[in-house]
Scaffold this motif. Structure first.
Motif, PDB file in Angstrom:
ATOM      1  N   PRO A  84       0.832  -1.201   0.000  1.00 29.36           N
ATOM      2  CA  PRO A  84       0.000   0.000   0.000  1.00 29.36           C
ATOM      3  C   PRO A  84       0.874   1.260   0.000  1.00 29.36           C
ATOM      4  O   PRO A  84       1.975   1.268   0.561  1.00 29.36           O
ATOM      5  N   ARG A  85       0.370   2.298  -0.626  1.00 27.10           N
ATOM      6  CA  ARG A  85       1.095   3.565  -0.729  1.00 27.10           C
ATOM      7  C   ARG A  85       1.558   4.056   0.648  1.00 27.10           C
ATOM      8  O   ARG A  85       2.681   4.536   0.797  1.00 27.10           O
ATOM      9  N   VAL A  92      10.326   4.634   0.874  1.00 23.90           N
ATOM     10  CA  VAL A  92      10.874   5.258  -0.331  1.00 23.90           C
ATOM     11  C   VAL A  92      10.315   6.667  -0.510  1.00 23.90           C
ATOM     12  O   VAL A  92       9.259   6.996   0.019  1.00 23.90           O
ATOM     13  N   ASP A  93      11.037   7.458  -1.284  1.00 24.84           N
ATOM     14  CA  ASP A  93      10.604   8.811  -1.621  1.00 24.84           C
ATOM     15  C   ASP A  93       9.525   8.716  -2.694  1.00 24.84           C
ATOM     16  O   ASP A  93       9.763   8.193  -3.780  1.00 24.84           O
ATOM     17  N   LEU A  94       8.357   9.215  -2.404  1.00 23.90           N
ATOM     18  CA  LEU A  94       7.243   9.156  -3.351  1.00 23.90           C
ATOM     19  C   LEU A  94       6.985  10.503  -4.012  1.00 23.90           C
ATOM     20  O   LEU A  94       5.964  10.683  -4.667  1.00 23.90           O
ATOM     21  N   ASN A 100      -1.778   9.996 -10.843  1.00 21.82           N
ATOM     22  CA  ASN A 100      -2.713   8.895 -11.110  1.00 21.82           C
ATOM     23  C   ASN A 100      -2.165   7.530 -10.674  1.00 21.82           C
ATOM     24  O   ASN A 100      -2.710   6.499 -11.036  1.00 21.82           O
ATOM     25  N   ALA A 101      -1.105   7.509  -9.865  1.00 16.31           N
ATOM     26  CA  ALA A 101      -0.527   6.234  -9.408  1.00 16.31           C
ATOM     27  C   ALA A 101      -1.533   5.492  -8.527  1.00 16.31           C
ATOM     28  O   ALA A 101      -2.319   6.095  -7.805  1.00 16.31           O
ATOM     29  N   SER A 102      -1.464   4.205  -8.599  1.00 17.28           N
ATOM     30  CA  SER A 102      -2.358   3.325  -7.851  1.00 17.28           C
ATOM     31  C   SER A 102      -2.110   3.444  -6.342  1.00 17.28           C
ATOM     32  O   SER A 102      -1.055   3.917  -5.908  1.00 17.28           O
ATOM     33  N   ASP A 103      -3.059   2.965  -5.547  1.00 18.48           N
ATOM     34  CA  ASP A 103      -2.874   2.931  -4.092  1.00 18.48           C
ATOM     35  C   ASP A 103      -1.972   1.780  -3.679  1.00 18.48           C
ATOM     36  O   ASP A 103      -1.493   1.734  -2.554  1.00 18.48           O
TER      37      ASP A 103
END
Length: 152
Positions: A84-85, A92-94, A100-103
């Motif tokens: 999960p995000r 990690v650096d998001l 529009n990236a997935s959860d």
């Protein structure tokens, strides 16, 4: 989306893309900078741009090349996991994640050396990469551009 992803993966060269992960982590560790802000990764040669407050020395650039090759020589496993995000954000650096990236994110790990959210193609082990060769670099403003290739 699926078709675009597959077309994208066909063009990638997994050894170079995995080397980019190792280079990014090496730059983060050595200079405290973010991962590359701009990258052009191809089979023959590639480039990555980093934001640095001051120009690195020639000795530091030799050390970057040496460190990347030391990590490659460790024959580290390259693994993929999905999480999960929220969980990924603690690892990690998001900041570069598209809106529009997935959860659920795909996290690629290079041994215990690097972890990064990535949809790209990678080798299974760093022993498949070859030797990293820094071709040249230039520093302009706060942008450091590294050009590199892989050799047998």
């Amino acid at each position: 989306m699926e078709q675009k992803l597959n077309e994208h993966n066909k063009k990638e060269y997994p050894p170079m893309h995995t080397a980019e992960h190792i280079l990014n982590q090496t730059m983060v560790r050595m200079f405290g900078c973010p991962r590359s802000m701009n990258a052009h990764i191809e089979r023959k040669k590639s480039k990555c741009d980093y934001i640095l407050a001051q120009e690195p020395t020639a000795e530091q650039m030799v050390e970057v090349e040496h460190t990347v090759n030391e990590i490659i020589a460790q024959h580290l496993p390259v693994t993929v996991e999905y999480m999960p995000r929220e969980e990924a954000a603690s690892l990690v650096d998001l900041s570069k994640l598209p809106p529009n990236a997935s959860d659920t994110l795909r996290i690629v790990r290079v041994g215990a050396y690097d972890a990064c959210a990535c949809i790209g193609a990678h080798v299974d082990n760093t022993s498949e990469i070859g030797r990293f060769k820094l071709l040249n670099y230039d520093y302009n403003g706060e942008r450091l551009r590294l050009r590199f290739k892989l050799v047998e």
